[in-house]
Motif scaffolding. Structure first.
Motif, mmCIF file in Angstrom:
data_model
loop_
_atom_site.group_PDB
_atom_site.id
_atom_site.type_symbol
_atom_site.label_atom_id
_atom_site.label_comp_id
_atom_site.label_asym_id
_atom_site.label_seq_id
_atom_site.Cartn_x
_atom_site.Cartn_y
_atom_site.Cartn_z
ATOM 1 N N ASN A 1 33.302 96.660 38.781
ATOM 2 C CA ASN A 1 33.268 96.710 38.339
ATOM 3 C C ASN A 1 34.023 95.194 37.666
ATOM 4 O O ASN A 1 34.767 94.974 38.413
ATOM 5 N N GLU A 2 33.761 95.032 35.978
ATOM 6 C CA GLU A 2 33.919 94.122 35.401
ATOM 7 C C GLU A 2 35.783 94.199 35.623
ATOM 8 O O GLU A 2 36.356 95.354 35.590
ATOM 9 N N VAL A 3 36.740 92.999 35.284
ATOM 10 C CA VAL A 3 37.871 92.843 35.380
ATOM 11 C C VAL A 3 38.489 91.768 34.897
ATOM 12 O O VAL A 3 37.525 90.810 35.332
ATOM 13 N N GLU A 4 39.192 91.683 33.646
ATOM 14 C CA GLU A 4 39.633 90.592 32.960
ATOM 15 C C GLU A 4 40.435 90.588 33.150
ATOM 16 O O GLU A 4 41.958 90.309 33.855
ATOM 17 N N ARG A 5 40.430 89.037 33.553
ATOM 18 C CA ARG A 5 41.471 87.956 34.101
ATOM 19 C C ARG A 5 42.620 86.526 33.202
ATOM 20 O O ARG A 5 43.743 86.929 33.103
ATOM 21 N N ILE A 6 41.872 86.396 32.009
ATOM 22 C CA ILE A 6 42.239 85.948 31.018
ATOM 23 C C ILE A 6 42.040 86.512 30.149
ATOM 24 O O ILE A 6 40.710 86.135 29.719
ATOM 25 N N ARG A 7 42.758 86.116 28.516
ATOM 26 C CA ARG A 7 42.095 86.456 27.902
ATOM 27 C C ARG A 7 42.606 85.275 26.530
ATOM 28 O O ARG A 7 44.136 84.790 26.595
ATOM 29 N N VAL A 8 42.522 84.546 25.459
ATOM 30 C CA VAL A 8 42.165 83.659 25.184
ATOM 31 C C VAL A 8 42.358 83.725 23.253
ATOM 32 O O VAL A 8 41.165 84.022 23.022
ATOM 33 N N LEU A 9 42.906 83.420 22.940
ATOM 34 C CA LEU A 9 42.901 82.865 21.467
ATOM 35 C C LEU A 9 43.111 81.622 20.893
ATOM 36 O O LEU A 9 44.136 80.870 20.950
ATOM 37 N N ALA A 10 42.497 81.255 20.563
ATOM 38 C CA ALA A 10 42.268 79.152 19.483
ATOM 39 C C ALA A 10 42.199 79.009 18.841
ATOM 40 O O ALA A 10 40.778 79.765 18.021
ATOM 41 N N SER A 11 42.251 77.690 18.279
ATOM 42 C CA SER A 11 41.667 77.316 17.057
ATOM 43 C C SER A 11 41.206 76.050 17.773
ATOM 44 O O SER A 11 42.147 75.009 17.783
ATOM 45 N N TYR A 12 40.427 75.392 16.887
ATOM 46 C CA TYR A 12 40.023 74.096 17.137
ATOM 47 C C TYR A 12 39.511 73.162 15.751
ATOM 48 O O TYR A 12 39.647 73.780 14.904
ATOM 49 N N GLY A 13 39.865 71.701 16.097
ATOM 50 C CA GLY A 13 39.037 71.322 14.913
ATOM 51 C C GLY A 13 38.308 69.700 15.399
ATOM 52 O O GLY A 13 38.276 69.858 16.893
ATOM 53 N N ASP A 14 38.563 68.438 14.777
ATOM 54 C CA ASP A 14 38.261 67.107 15.311
ATOM 55 C C ASP A 14 39.426 66.383 15.353
ATOM 56 O O ASP A 14 40.434 65.896 14.140
ATOM 57 N N LEU A 15 40.037 65.478 16.456
ATOM 58 C CA LEU A 15 40.976 65.122 16.428
ATOM 59 C C LEU A 15 40.994 63.636 16.078
ATOM 60 O O LEU A 15 42.064 63.440 15.519
ATOM 61 N N ASP A 16 39.288 63.691 15.891
ATOM 62 C CA ASP A 16 39.225 61.756 15.313
ATOM 63 C C ASP A 16 39.561 61.672 13.922
ATOM 64 O O ASP A 16 39.680 60.931 12.830
ATOM 65 N N THR A 17 39.470 63.102 13.073
ATOM 66 C CA THR A 17 39.548 63.468 11.154
ATOM 67 C C THR A 17 41.520 63.724 11.054
ATOM 68 O O THR A 17 40.928 63.060 9.887
ATOM 69 N N LEU A 18 41.939 63.530 12.336
ATOM 70 C CA LEU A 18 43.198 63.480 11.939
ATOM 71 C C LEU A 18 43.950 62.346 11.129
ATOM 72 O O LEU A 18 43.498 60.898 12.193
#
Length: 286
Positions: A113-130
């Motif tokens: 049976n599948e067991v969930e280990r870790i759940r993530v919510l994330a926002s991504y961008g482009d560091l080189d444009t900052l």
């Protein structure tokens, strides 16, 4: 400029290092990735939380239209073990400068049976444009050069049993935060160290997700022993790190009810604050 750590004879490069190989995911279907979690990143028998965050971070970097993690929040549901795992991602929103996604890592129990280990919510961008506009009151930590700091090879393991991850890190701790190793913890919730990968690979945004969770827990300097499992961890990546060793500073101000927080700052070789994090962890009392 901080003193550089001694480098291995042949330095690994970003994209071709043990860290890259061990976090590499294989796309099975859109948003679904397979990976074999390496035993090389374990503490005792559990896979390190920072390594897991980098695995999910790599999967989200493939699934989302932006390349770099800006903020990643993870809840650790059950302890991950070395071996096969599947990562499922979902795009929540995409915009011009940021995209947001979620990801979960699953393994299988003895009944399949599948067991969930870790759940993530994330926002991504482009560091080189900052924009390169920094207005901060934060100051880089000051502690001795690498040659005057101490690593896992200089003393007993902080937790009984195997700690394979130590062989993959260049970790040199500030002697002022090593009282626990001498049986004389300071009572201050502080841990500081020089950090890098043992094969000489320079840091990038994904390895910053590892750096914030790679030091011995601050609980040791509070006089506590044993495993300190992470419940929740949020990381903010602020800048692409310059080449050279990182300095990681972690503090705890409040331990209550068997839980403590750890606030981490990661500074690069140019004295730039490149990552920050806060995590809630469980401690074993008594």
């Amino acid at each position: 400029m901080p003193e550089a750590a001694s480098a291995p004879a042949t330095r690994a490069t970003i994209g071709d290092s043990e860290f890259d190989r061990d976090t590499r995911v294989t796309r099975r279907a859109p948003g679904v990735y397979d990976i074999d979690l390496s035993a090389g990143w374990t503490i005792i028998n559990a896979v390190n939380g920072g390594y897991l965050l980098a695995v999910l971070g790599r999967a989200l970097g493939d699934a989302l239209p932006h390349p770099d993690p800006f903020t990643v929040s993870a809840h650790y549901l059950t302890a991950s073990q070395p071996g096969p795992a599947v990562v499922r991602t979902e795009t929540v929103r995409t915009g011009r400068t940021l995209s947001t996604g979620q990801a979960s890592l699953f393994q299988y129990d003895d009944e399949g049976n599948e067991v969930e280990r870790i759940r993530v919510l994330a926002s991504y961008g482009d560091l080189d444009t900052l924009p390169d506009d920094v207005r901060t009151s934060a100051k880089a930590p000051v502690f001795p050069p690498v040659s005057e700091c101490f690593g896992p090879e200089d003393g007993p393991a902080p937790v009984e049993g195997s700690s394979a991850i130590a062989d993959r890190l260049m970790l040199k701790l500030d002697p002022a935060t090593l009282g626990w190793a001498l049986g004389q913890p300071s009572g201050k919730g502080e841990m500081r160290a020089w950090f890098g990968l043992a094969d000489g690979r320079d840091s990038d945004p994904l390895s910053l997700l590892l750096a914030v969770d790679a030091l011995p827990p601050t609980a040791f300097e509070l006089g506590l022993k044993g495993w300190v499992p992470t419940v929740e961890l949020t990381v903010h990546v602020r800048c692409r790190p310059a080449p050279g060793p990182l300095r990681v500073s972690i503090t705890t101000r409040n331990l209550a009810g068997g839980f403590l927080e750890e606030d981490a700052e990661v500074w690069d070789s140019t004295d730039r604050l490149v990552a920050q994090s806060r995590q809630l962890a469980r401690v074993r009392l008594g």
